[in-house]
Design a protein around this motif. Structure first.
Motif, PDB file in Angstrom:
ATOM      1  N   UNK A  74      -5.860 -27.782 -63.941  1.00  0.00           N
ATOM      2  CA  UNK A  74      -4.500 -27.652 -64.466  1.00  0.00           C
ATOM      3  C   UNK A  74      -3.955 -29.040 -64.763  1.00  0.00           C
ATOM      4  N   UNK A  75      -2.831 -29.069 -65.449  1.00  0.00           N
ATOM      5  CA  UNK A  75      -2.200 -30.357 -65.736  1.00  0.00           C
ATOM      6  C   UNK A  75      -1.748 -31.058 -64.460  1.00  0.00           C
ATOM      7  N   UNK A  76      -1.564 -30.297 -63.383  1.00  0.00           N
ATOM      8  CA  UNK A  76      -1.158 -30.860 -62.097  1.00  0.00           C
ATOM      9  C   UNK A  76      -2.346 -31.204 -61.214  1.00  0.00           C
TER      10      UNK A  76
ATOM     11  N   UNK B 166       0.902 -20.834 -67.722  1.00  0.00           N
ATOM     12  CA  UNK B 166       1.235 -19.656 -66.922  1.00  0.00           C
ATOM     13  C   UNK B 166       0.029 -18.766 -66.657  1.00  0.00           C
ATOM     14  N   UNK B 167      -0.872 -18.628 -67.623  1.00  0.00           N
ATOM     15  CA  UNK B 167      -2.054 -17.788 -67.422  1.00  0.00           C
ATOM     16  C   UNK B 167      -2.930 -18.340 -66.305  1.00  0.00           C
ATOM     17  N   UNK B 168      -3.093 -19.657 -66.263  1.00  0.00           N
ATOM     18  CA  UNK B 168      -3.910 -20.273 -65.211  1.00  0.00           C
ATOM     19  C   UNK B 168      -3.281 -20.054 -63.845  1.00  0.00           C
ATOM     20  N   UNK B 169      -1.942 -20.209 -63.771  1.00  0.00           N
ATOM     21  CA  UNK B 169      -1.282 -20.031 -62.480  1.00  0.00           C
ATOM     22  C   UNK B 169      -1.272 -18.565 -62.052  1.00  0.00           C
ATOM     23  N   UNK B 170      -1.216 -17.647 -63.012  1.00  0.00           N
ATOM     24  CA  UNK B 170      -1.326 -16.228 -62.660  1.00  0.00           C
ATOM     25  C   UNK B 170      -2.676 -15.955 -62.003  1.00  0.00           C
ATOM     26  N   UNK B 171      -3.714 -16.600 -62.504  1.00  0.00           N
ATOM     27  CA  UNK B 171      -5.048 -16.436 -61.905  1.00  0.00           C
ATOM     28  C   UNK B 171      -5.110 -17.071 -60.524  1.00  0.00           C
ATOM     29  N   UNK B 172      -4.594 -18.287 -60.396  1.00  0.00           N
ATOM     30  CA  UNK B 172      -4.666 -19.001 -59.118  1.00  0.00           C
ATOM     31  C   UNK B 172      -3.874 -18.267 -58.040  1.00  0.00           C
ATOM     32  N   UNK B 173      -2.664 -17.790 -58.402  1.00  0.00           N
ATOM     33  CA  UNK B 173      -1.803 -17.103 -57.433  1.00  0.00           C
ATOM     34  C   UNK B 173      -2.087 -15.603 -57.352  1.00  0.00           C
ATOM     35  N   UNK B 174      -3.037 -15.110 -58.140  1.00  0.00           N
ATOM     36  CA  UNK B 174      -3.430 -13.696 -58.122  1.00  0.00           C
ATOM     37  C   UNK B 174      -2.268 -12.779 -58.496  1.00  0.00           C
ATOM     38  N   UNK B 175      -1.550 -13.144 -59.553  1.00  0.00           N
ATOM     39  CA  UNK B 175      -0.394 -12.380 -59.996  1.00  0.00           C
ATOM     40  C   UNK B 175      -0.795 -11.359 -61.057  1.00  0.00           C
ATOM     41  N   UNK B 176      -0.077 -10.241 -61.151  1.00  0.00           N
ATOM     42  CA  UNK B 176      -0.419  -9.224 -62.152  1.00  0.00           C
ATOM     43  C   UNK B 176      -0.026  -9.596 -63.568  1.00  0.00           C
ATOM     44  N   UNK B 177       0.868 -10.568 -63.732  1.00  0.00           N
ATOM     45  CA  UNK B 177       1.302 -11.025 -65.050  1.00  0.00           C
ATOM     46  C   UNK B 177       1.721 -12.485 -64.944  1.00  0.00           C
ATOM     47  N   UNK B 178       1.796 -13.191 -66.055  1.00  0.00           N
ATOM     48  CA  UNK B 178       2.109 -14.626 -65.999  1.00  0.00           C
ATOM     49  C   UNK B 178       3.500 -14.889 -65.435  1.00  0.00           C
TER      50      UNK B 178
ATOM     51  N   UNK C 227      -9.945 -12.114 -47.162  1.00  0.00           N
ATOM     52  CA  UNK C 227     -10.052 -10.772 -46.582  1.00  0.00           C
ATOM     53  C   UNK C 227      -9.320 -10.681 -45.243  1.00  0.00           C
ATOM     54  N   UNK C 228      -8.505 -11.704 -44.954  1.00  0.00           N
ATOM     55  CA  UNK C 228      -7.767 -11.746 -43.693  1.00  0.00           C
ATOM     56  C   UNK C 228      -6.279 -11.508 -43.910  1.00  0.00           C
ATOM     57  N   UNK C 229      -5.899 -10.995 -45.076  1.00  0.00           N
ATOM     58  CA  UNK C 229      -4.499 -10.690 -45.346  1.00  0.00           C
ATOM     59  C   UNK C 229      -3.694 -11.845 -45.896  1.00  0.00           C
ATOM     60  N   UNK C 230      -4.345 -12.976 -46.193  1.00  0.00           N
ATOM     61  CA  UNK C 230      -3.634 -14.172 -46.652  1.00  0.00           C
ATOM     62  C   UNK C 230      -4.156 -14.620 -48.013  1.00  0.00           C
ATOM     63  N   UNK C 231      -3.221 -15.013 -48.894  1.00  0.00           N
ATOM     64  CA  UNK C 231      -3.550 -15.645 -50.156  1.00  0.00           C
ATOM     65  C   UNK C 231      -3.332 -17.150 -50.027  1.00  0.00           C
ATOM     66  N   UNK C 232      -4.207 -17.926 -50.677  1.00  0.00           N
ATOM     67  CA  UNK C 232      -4.110 -19.382 -50.609  1.00  0.00           C
ATOM     68  C   UNK C 232      -4.220 -19.991 -51.999  1.00  0.00           C
ATOM     69  N   UNK C 233      -3.627 -21.177 -52.137  1.00  0.00           N
ATOM     70  CA  UNK C 233      -3.841 -22.060 -53.275  1.00  0.00           C
ATOM     71  C   UNK C 233      -4.156 -23.429 -52.692  1.00  0.00           C
ATOM     72  N   UNK C 234      -5.365 -23.908 -52.909  1.00  0.00           N
ATOM     73  CA  UNK C 234      -5.796 -25.191 -52.345  1.00  0.00           C
ATOM     74  C   UNK C 234      -5.802 -26.265 -53.438  1.00  0.00           C
ATOM     75  N   UNK C 235      -5.449 -27.484 -53.027  1.00  0.00           N
ATOM     76  CA  UNK C 235      -5.504 -28.631 -53.932  1.00  0.00           C
ATOM     77  C   UNK C 235      -6.152 -29.813 -53.211  1.00  0.00           C
ATOM     78  N   UNK C 236      -6.576 -30.797 -53.988  1.00  0.00           N
ATOM     79  CA  UNK C 236      -7.170 -31.997 -53.414  1.00  0.00           C
ATOM     80  C   UNK C 236      -6.084 -32.873 -52.791  1.00  0.00           C
TER      81      UNK C 236
END
Length: 303
Positions: free
Chosen positions: A282-284, A39-51, A293-302
């Motif tokens: 991550x395990x996934x 959860x801590x890793x995903x909070x960082x990736x998704x830019x969340x305030x808590x896990x 800076x364009x108003x959008x959050x992203x999560x990129x994967x291979x």
């Protein structure tokens, strides 16, 4: 190369209302559900305030992208209302409806509110008629554009599954203060293809979004070589309005597969496009988060 948004991540305090909207009223299927590992890793990736605590993946089997992941973040504050596009950030999700009136009636019976009555207009730059109505999705502070499906003219799961009445997510719309730079980012950094760049305006749009007379906005619509859903769309924040700041966590994170994640990380490392996490293992598999800076959050994967 960008080829559509695979999963639309929606962080919310309580996934219950949105599960009832998307599953019970819009026919999405539960693909997987359970606690969020790492959860801590995903909070960082998704830019969340808590896990995040739990995750619920919803999909339209047979579709190519445009699935929804509901992420429960305990204590996440209630979002501001979507209103008009007078602030940078996520603004709307688009869906196609085979029987718009019937589906909208079901949704209204469940207590959801539409911003206006349906409107009809011609798609900008074409002679194609469009029927559209806006739902106020208050759990994420988003609008949902419900567009009448046109057989043979619209790429979505409705063309593959005649028994389905509502499509996958067909587009994610972000408002930005710098549309030219957002276009450059979509083309040069992500490798997306611009298939529309122009202005949305007119009386139908004013009724649809409750805009003032003469108000409208420029837009850039992006897709990939296979035209997979969901498309990435940027619109220019409405001028003449004091910008309302986005508060709290991101209400939408666009998850996209890329051909070369390491090369993308290098293009984002200098920070001119926003704050990047770099590659996070991550395990996934490896992921890269970006608060652009364009108003959008992203999560990129291979890919």
């Amino acid at each position: 190369m960008f080829d559509g948004i695979d999963v639309v991540v929606l962080p919310v305090a309580d996934t219950g209302p949105l599960r009832r909207l998307y599953v019970d009223a819009m026919g999405f299927e539960v693909v997987e559900a359970g606690p969020v590992r790492e959860a801590e890793a995903w909070a960082r990736i998704w830019d969340l305030p808590s896990p995040p605590a739990t995750s619920l993946l919803l999909g339209k089997p047979g579709s190519h992208g445009g699935w929804i992941r509901l992420v429960a973040v305990p204590g996440l504050p209630k979002p501001d209302a979507a209103g008009i596009p007078d602030r940078p950030g996520p603004y709307a999700l688009d869906f196609y409806l085979r029987h718009p009136g019937e589906t909208e009636a079901v949704i209204e019976e469940r207590g959801w509110r539409f911003v206006s009555d349906p409107v009809d207009y011609l798609l900008p730059g074409t002679a194609h008629p469009v029927r559209e109505r806006m739902l106020d999705q208050t759990s994420s502070g988003l609008l949902h554009a419900f567009v009448g499906y046109r057989e043979g003219r619209t790429r979505c799961v409705l063309g593959e599954r005649p028994e389905v009445d509502v499509s996958e997510v067909n587009a994610v719309v972000f408002a930005t203060d710098d549309l030219p730079a957002a276009r450059t980012f979509a083309e040069d950094v992500l490798g997306g293809r611009i298939y529309f760049s122009g202005r949305f305006e007119g009386e139908a749009l004013e009724r649809l979004l409750t805009l003032g007379p003469g108000e409208g906005f420029d837009a850039v619509l992006t897709r990939g070589p296979k035209s997979r859903n969901a498309r990435l769309e940027f619109i220019q924040r409405l001028p003449g309005h004091p910008p309302r700041p986005m508060t709290g966590a991101p209400r939408v994170v666009a998850e996209c597969a890329m051909d070369d994640l390491a090369a993308l990380a290098e293009r984002l490392a200098h920070g001119s496009h926003g704050a990047s996490t770099g590659i996070v293992e991550t395990a996934d598999g490896p992921r890269l988060g970006l608060r652009s800076r364009y108003g959008a959050h992203f999560c990129f994967r291979q890919r």
